[in-house]
Structures are given as C-alpha cells and as structure tokens.
Design a protein around this motif. Sequence first.
Motif, PDB file in Angstrom:
ATOM      1  N   ASP A   1       0.812  -1.224   0.000  1.00 31.69           N
ATOM      2  CA  ASP A   1       0.000   0.000   0.000  1.00 31.69           C
ATOM      3  C   ASP A   1       0.839   1.264   0.000  1.00 31.69           C
ATOM      4  O   ASP A   1       0.316   2.368   0.189  1.00 31.69           O
ATOM      5  N   GLY A   2       2.150   1.126  -0.172  1.00 40.06           N
ATOM      6  CA  GLY A   2       2.999   2.312  -0.242  1.00 40.06           C
ATOM      7  C   GLY A   2       3.469   2.825   1.096  1.00 40.06           C
ATOM      8  O   GLY A   2       4.011   3.934   1.166  1.00 40.06           O
ATOM      9  N   GLY A   3       3.260   2.077   2.187  1.00 41.27           N
ATOM     10  CA  GLY A   3       3.717   2.518   3.503  1.00 41.27           C
ATOM     11  C   GLY A   3       5.238   2.563   3.587  1.00 41.27           C
ATOM     12  O   GLY A   3       5.937   1.779   2.943  1.00 41.27           O
ATOM     13  N   THR A   4       5.742   3.497   4.400  1.00 37.77           N
ATOM     14  CA  THR A   4       7.202   3.650   4.522  1.00 37.77           C
ATOM     15  C   THR A   4       7.789   2.813   5.648  1.00 37.77           C
ATOM     16  O   THR A   4       9.002   2.611   5.689  1.00 37.77           O
ATOM     17  N   GLY A   5       6.960   2.352   6.589  1.00 38.14           N
ATOM     18  CA  GLY A   5       7.487   1.591   7.721  1.00 38.14           C
ATOM     19  C   GLY A   5       8.129   2.464   8.779  1.00 38.14           C
ATOM     20  O   GLY A   5       8.852   1.960   9.644  1.00 38.14           O
ATOM     21  N   LEU A   6       7.887   3.786   8.698  1.00 39.44           N
ATOM     22  CA  LEU A   6       8.466   4.713   9.670  1.00 39.44           C
ATOM     23  C   LEU A   6       7.432   5.361  10.572  1.00 39.44           C
ATOM     24  O   LEU A   6       7.793   6.049  11.532  1.00 39.44           O
ATOM     25  N   GLY A   7       6.145   5.155  10.276  1.00 38.96           N
ATOM     26  CA  GLY A   7       5.098   5.835  11.031  1.00 38.96           C
ATOM     27  C   GLY A   7       5.115   5.491  12.512  1.00 38.96           C
ATOM     28  O   GLY A   7       5.107   6.375  13.378  1.00 38.96           O
ATOM     29  N   LEU A   8       5.095   4.177  12.844  1.00 37.11           N
ATOM     30  CA  LEU A   8       5.080   3.776  14.250  1.00 37.11           C
ATOM     31  C   LEU A   8       6.397   4.133  14.946  1.00 37.11           C
ATOM     32  O   LEU A   8       6.413   4.460  16.140  1.00 37.11           O
ATOM     33  N   ALA A   9       7.516   4.087  14.215  1.00 38.74           N
ATOM     34  CA  ALA A   9       8.801   4.465  14.805  1.00 38.74           C
ATOM     35  C   ALA A   9       8.797   5.941  15.191  1.00 38.74           C
ATOM     36  O   ALA A   9       9.256   6.327  16.267  1.00 38.74           O
ATOM     37  N   ILE A  10       8.248   6.793  14.302  1.00 36.50           N
ATOM     38  CA  ILE A  10       8.175   8.224  14.607  1.00 36.50           C
ATOM     39  C   ILE A  10       7.210   8.469  15.764  1.00 36.50           C
ATOM     40  O   ILE A  10       7.453   9.317  16.635  1.00 36.50           O
ATOM     41  N   ALA A  11       6.089   7.720  15.783  1.00 36.41           N
ATOM     42  CA  ALA A  11       5.137   7.866  16.881  1.00 36.41           C
ATOM     43  C   ALA A  11       5.794   7.507  18.218  1.00 36.41           C
ATOM     44  O   ALA A  11       5.612   8.207  19.227  1.00 36.41           O
ATOM     45  N   ALA A  12       6.558   6.420  18.225  1.00 32.92           N
ATOM     46  CA  ALA A  12       7.234   6.019  19.456  1.00 32.92           C
ATOM     47  C   ALA A  12       8.245   7.075  19.909  1.00 32.92           C
ATOM     48  O   ALA A  12       8.379   7.365  21.108  1.00 32.92           O
ATOM     49  N   GLU A  13       8.976   7.676  18.957  1.00 28.36           N
ATOM     50  CA  GLU A  13       9.944   8.716  19.307  1.00 28.36           C
ATOM     51  C   GLU A  13       9.239   9.951  19.857  1.00 28.36           C
ATOM     52  O   GLU A  13       9.697  10.569  20.830  1.00 28.36           O
ATOM     53  N   ASN A  14       8.109  10.324  19.266  1.00 31.18           N
ATOM     54  CA  ASN A  14       7.354  11.479  19.751  1.00 31.18           C
ATOM     55  C   ASN A  14       6.814  11.249  21.157  1.00 31.18           C
ATOM     56  O   ASN A  14       6.795  12.164  21.988  1.00 31.18           O
ATOM     57  N   VAL A  15       6.368  10.028  21.436  1.00 31.49           N
ATOM     58  CA  VAL A  15       5.898   9.712  22.791  1.00 31.49           C
ATOM     59  C   VAL A  15       7.061   9.752  23.781  1.00 31.49           C
ATOM     60  O   VAL A  15       6.932  10.250  24.902  1.00 31.49           O
ATOM     61  N   ALA A  16       8.230   9.258  23.333  1.00 34.52           N
ATOM     62  CA  ALA A  16       9.385   9.210  24.230  1.00 34.52           C
ATOM     63  C   ALA A  16       9.856  10.603  24.630  1.00 34.52           C
ATOM     64  O   ALA A  16      10.256  10.833  25.773  1.00 34.52           O
ATOM     65  N   VAL A  17       9.844  11.572  23.689  1.00 35.20           N
ATOM     66  CA  VAL A  17      10.308  12.920  24.040  1.00 35.20           C
ATOM     67  C   VAL A  17       9.359  13.598  25.016  1.00 35.20           C
ATOM     68  O   VAL A  17       9.739  14.570  25.681  1.00 35.20           O
ATOM     69  N   HIS A  18       8.138  13.090  25.134  1.00 39.08           N
ATOM     70  CA  HIS A  18       7.206  13.614  26.133  1.00 39.08           C
ATOM     71  C   HIS A  18       7.340  12.881  27.467  1.00 39.08           C
ATOM     72  O   HIS A  18       6.624  13.198  28.428  1.00 39.08           O
TER      73      HIS A  18
END
Length: 488
Positions: free
Chosen positions: A437-454
């Motif tokens: 479907d054209g996914g990059t495989g980075l969405g959940l990784a970025i979400a996890a990083e954003n949660v971690a910085v909080h």
Amino acid sequence: MRVCRHGKRRPLGLRARITVAVAVVCASATTFMALMVYQLQAESSAERFKVSADVGFASDLQQARTQVHRHGGDRLETVSQFVREREGMHWALYDFLVEDERPLPGSRVYPDAPEGGRAMAQSTSLAVPAWLVDRARTGATASTELSNRHGARVYQVAGLVEPDLVLVEQYSMRRLHDDLSDLRHTLAVVTILVTVLSAVAALQAAHFAQRPVRAAASAARRLGAGKLDVRLPVRGGDELAELAREFNQMAERLGTVIAQLHAKDRQQQRFIADAAHDLRTPVATMVASVDGLDDPAARAVSASLLGEQTRRLARLVEDLLEISRFDAGTVRIRPDRVELPALVTDAVSLAAADAEITVRAAGDTTVVADPRRLHAVVGNLITNALSHGAPPVTVDIDGTHPDTVVLRVADRGPGVPDKLVPVVFDRFVRGEAARTDGGTGLGLAIAAENVAVHGGTIEVTRADGAVFAVTLPRTPPGHTGTAGCATT
C-alpha cells in the motif's frame, strides 16, 4: 628508586613501597621505644644506686660519730681508722680544727681543702670539689656525680662527722654503666631483629596485598582487549572489595554501552539499506512515468503514477528527515495545554472522517504536551488501525490516574503478528499489507519517538485485534509550567 638502562629512575613498585614503609615505621617505632626504655631504665638504676649510696653513707657517718665519742683522741685518726676497715671504699677526711702543723702519719694535704686544713684519703685519685666540702661543713649532706681523674664516673657523698670534720665517700659507678651498656647493646639487637622481622612480614603482606591488584590489572587488560564478560570476584567489605565491585559495575556499563553502539551501528546500516530500497522504488517508477509522458496515449496514466510516487517520495523524505532529527537530538517540543478529546476528534476528522471511530473519555483528560507532535501520534495510530485492522475502531482516553493519562486505540482486525510484536516500533518494519500500500514503515517508529520525548511510553497488545496504548505524563520532563516554551 631503580635506575633503568637509559639512566632514568623508575619508581618503586607497590610491593617495595609497602615493604619500605612498614620497615621504616617499625624501625622508627622500635628505636623510639628502645630509647624510652633505656632512658627510663637508666634513670631508675641511677636513682636506686644513689639512694643505696646515700643510705650506706648515712650509716657510715653515724658509726664514725659513735667511734669519735667512744674513743676520743685525735678525731681525724679515729675516723680514718674506722673507714680504712671498709674495703674497696674510696674516702677522704677533712679536719679544719688544727692545733699544730704536724700532719698525721699517712695523711695528705689536698689542694681542694682550705689553707691550714689537714686531709686524709684512701685513694690518690680522689678529687673532691671544694663546694662539696664547704656545703658539708654547714651540717647538710651533700652529693654529686662527676668524672674522676681517670675519666670514670663516680658518685661522691659528703657529711659532717664533728664540727669542722668532713667525711667524703666515693662510690664507683662502673658496674652501673656496664649494666647500662649491656642494656644498650641488647636494645640495639632487639631493634635490628624487629626491623628485619617486620621487613620480612611486610614482604609477605605486600605479596598478599598485591595479588588482588594484579588480578584487577589483568582483568583491565582483558577488558581492554575486548573481553567484556570479565569480572572480578568480590570478597568481604574492605577497600579491595569495593574496588572489585566498582570494576564489575564499570565493565557491565561498558559492555552495555558497547552493545548499544553495536546495535545502533546495525540499525544505521539497516536504515541506510531500507532507505535506499524504499527510495529506489518510487524513483524507478518516476523515471518510467517520465519516459511515458512522450506517448500521448499513456500520458494520463504516467502523470497519475508520477504524482502518486512524487507524493510517496515526499512523505518518505519527510519521515527520514524527522528520524534524522531524533537521532541527532535536535527535536524540540513546544508544550501547551492540550484537551485530548478535542485533539483526538480533530485527528479523526483529518485521517478518516467517514470511518467508524468511537471516542470515549473518562476523568481529567488534560495534559501539557506539544499539540503538533501529539496530533501526529494519534493520526498515525488511527491510520494504522484503519489500514491494517478492521472497524469499528475505538479510542479510549483514561484520565483517572493523577499523574498520567492513557490513550488506547483498538481495532477489530487480525492484530499484530506475534513475530512483529517485539519490533513493531522499529524503523522500516512493515506487515504484508504495508508492503503493497505504499507505507514507509516509519510511522510507528516516529510515533514512538514522539511519545518518548514527552516522557511517555507506547506498547501494543492483542485483544480481539490490535490495541496500541500510549501513556503520557501530565507534564513532560523538564517543563517549567509555562505554556508555549521550547524544550530540547
């Protein structure tokens, strides 16, 4: 100090230092004790000697007075006759009541006696100080320690037998000084023996003290050679045990850091390979689409493919840039007061306005966070639930805990495969559907990083589908409480 072949002095080793230090301390302490013992013994022996001489002289003086009162006559001759019977005794008599100048048989005139006086002595080496005789004439017993004409130490005692008749007795201190000399030699031998024995004991103690140090040095060399599993045995609770514990903790921390570096290196290599692979596909498609623009019949299809792949490439580049900012530590959050139900509703309307999504909230759902990054997290989780799960999708916001708020996104799909659960938040991890479907495989990784910085956490479980749970603190770490500030 040791001297090497090039003339430079090498410092003493640990064993030599311990041995020298212990030997010096023991020698100093033993010498000091020997001096103290000798001083005390010398003073005590001299005092006993003088007391004994004073007692003996007092007895002789009393008997001499008795002889004078009993026999009468020439008192000088009477007293000298009495003291001659004292074998081994050196004595002198001074008579200051002189009726004529005729000296008595065997008498000698001493220069220490005042002019006109008569003196009689048992020893020709006897030299009596004039002050001693003068003091005895006053009726007081006088004594002194001095060297005789041969340099030997003697003890002289003077007393008054009759008015102007002075008796002086001299006691040799040779035996006393011989005994003290023997004591000095004995103490010197003891000091040397104790020093030698302490040096031997210090060598042995240094050997035992050196063993754990050598073991630590060997372990450090092996650790430096790359053997990260090396550890030191910890025995007891002394300083060496503390050294072993600190070494083991250091080795463990070093092993952890190196393992993290290796994992980071492998992650970077995989990241580069995956990024190159994901970039190759849209670029190849774009090249093919550009070639097809020359054909009027295929121009519409080529333009459509070109636009789709351009958007995919732009999204991939943006995700890669975001990941690189996380890796570089340059991500900045701008905390503000956020009402989670309103933020989730907005994210749902943007991600899937027509989808079957239910939002439920309980408790205090207000947090201080970066709205933009939190919006991206929620939008990514909703998109992921719709793309890889199945409706209905529910978003539960639990604000009943005083310190944290939990946001859960659940779907009714097949859930995350067991083999992907441990790595689902890693970069370029994609399921089978995402590969097409054209996914990059980075969405959940970025979400996890954003949660971690909080300062929060994100995890996934399976319960009739996939359940992603985000736990956020009420206030991010380091926040001062002023909305709108920037925090690195």
